[in-house]
Design a protein around this motif. Structure first.
Motif, mmCIF file in Angstrom:
data_model
loop_
_atom_site.group_PDB
_atom_site.id
_atom_site.type_symbol
_atom_site.label_atom_id
_atom_site.label_comp_id
_atom_site.label_asym_id
_atom_site.label_seq_id
_atom_site.Cartn_x
_atom_site.Cartn_y
_atom_site.Cartn_z
ATOM 1 N N ALA A 157 51.884 -0.103 30.160
ATOM 2 C CA ALA A 157 51.805 -0.784 28.853
ATOM 3 C C ALA A 157 50.630 -1.950 29.003
ATOM 4 N N GLN B 260 61.800 6.300 28.366
ATOM 5 C CA GLN B 260 62.725 4.882 28.495
ATOM 6 C C GLN B 260 63.622 4.935 27.193
ATOM 7 N N GLU B 261 63.007 4.901 26.252
ATOM 8 C CA GLU B 261 63.946 4.741 24.890
ATOM 9 C C GLU B 261 65.059 5.915 25.014
ATOM 10 N N ARG C 267 64.255 -0.369 25.920
ATOM 11 C CA ARG C 267 63.198 -0.734 25.044
ATOM 12 C C ARG C 267 61.982 -1.422 25.851
ATOM 13 N N ILE C 268 60.610 -0.851 25.765
ATOM 14 C CA ILE C 268 59.677 -1.271 26.123
ATOM 15 C C ILE C 268 59.060 -2.271 25.165
ATOM 16 N N VAL D 201 57.129 5.518 27.450
ATOM 17 C CA VAL D 201 57.908 4.824 26.486
ATOM 18 C C VAL D 201 59.336 5.610 25.937
ATOM 19 N N VAL E 198 56.264 2.054 33.353
ATOM 20 C CA VAL E 198 56.177 1.787 32.013
ATOM 21 C C VAL E 198 55.447 0.493 31.623
#
Length: 160
Positions: free
Chosen positions: A110, A21-22, A27-28, A18, A106
């Motif tokens: 998640a 990616q951020e 955003r996840i 996460v 991701v």
């Protein structure tokens, strides 16, 4: 397409995925009820009616069993679980222009982590298309004799 089995007690850690990616501006997040119609409509427009129907079901769960990938407030990917059957992951997809950036991984992890947190020891990836992707990223293995699996009774259409 075959179903696959995943050991939820051997998942890669979610937090670093996460964070990566951020750092890239993605955003996840778990979906919110206020976004239901927009998300379902987006899935329908980009990936078809069948997946939109399954995504719709995810909003009836508490917590909502849908995770989203968002770039600058624009939806770019989704993943759901516990929609076709309990303990099933999928469907999931990322817009073509965003593929190859680990966003799908991701979203997958998640959902699988949420399933582990809910008490599942294993998860089934139903009708897994990219089996190599699932094997590589979460150690999924094919379930022998699982074609066509639960989708054999799909009314009026073929899945896939």
């Amino acid at each position: 397409m075959t179903d696959m089995l995943v050991k939820l007690y051997e998942l890669p850690p979610l937090a670093p995925l996460v964070a990566e990616q951020e750092a890239a501006g993605i955003r996840i997040m778990r979906a919110m009820g206020a976004n239901k119609q927009m998300v379902v409509d987006w899935v329908r427009a980009n990936f078809g009616e069948l997946w939109a129907n399954e995504c719709d079901v995810s909003f009836s769960h508490n917590p909502i069993s849908c995770f989203l990938a968002v770039d600058d407030k624009q939806l770019i990917g989704f993943a759901v679980y516990d929609v076709s059957r309990k303990n099933f992951f999928g469907p999931t997809a990322v817009l073509e222009g965003y593929r190859g950036r680990s966003i799908g991984k991701v979203l997958l992890v998640a959902c699988l982590q949420a399933m582990a947190d809910a008490g599942y020891g294993y998860a089934i990836i139903g009708g897994a298309g990219p089996t190599g992707f699932y094997a590589k990223n979460v150690g999924a293995i094919p379930i022998k004799g699982s074609v066509p699996g639960i989708y054999k009774d799909l009314v009026g259409r073929e899945l896939g």
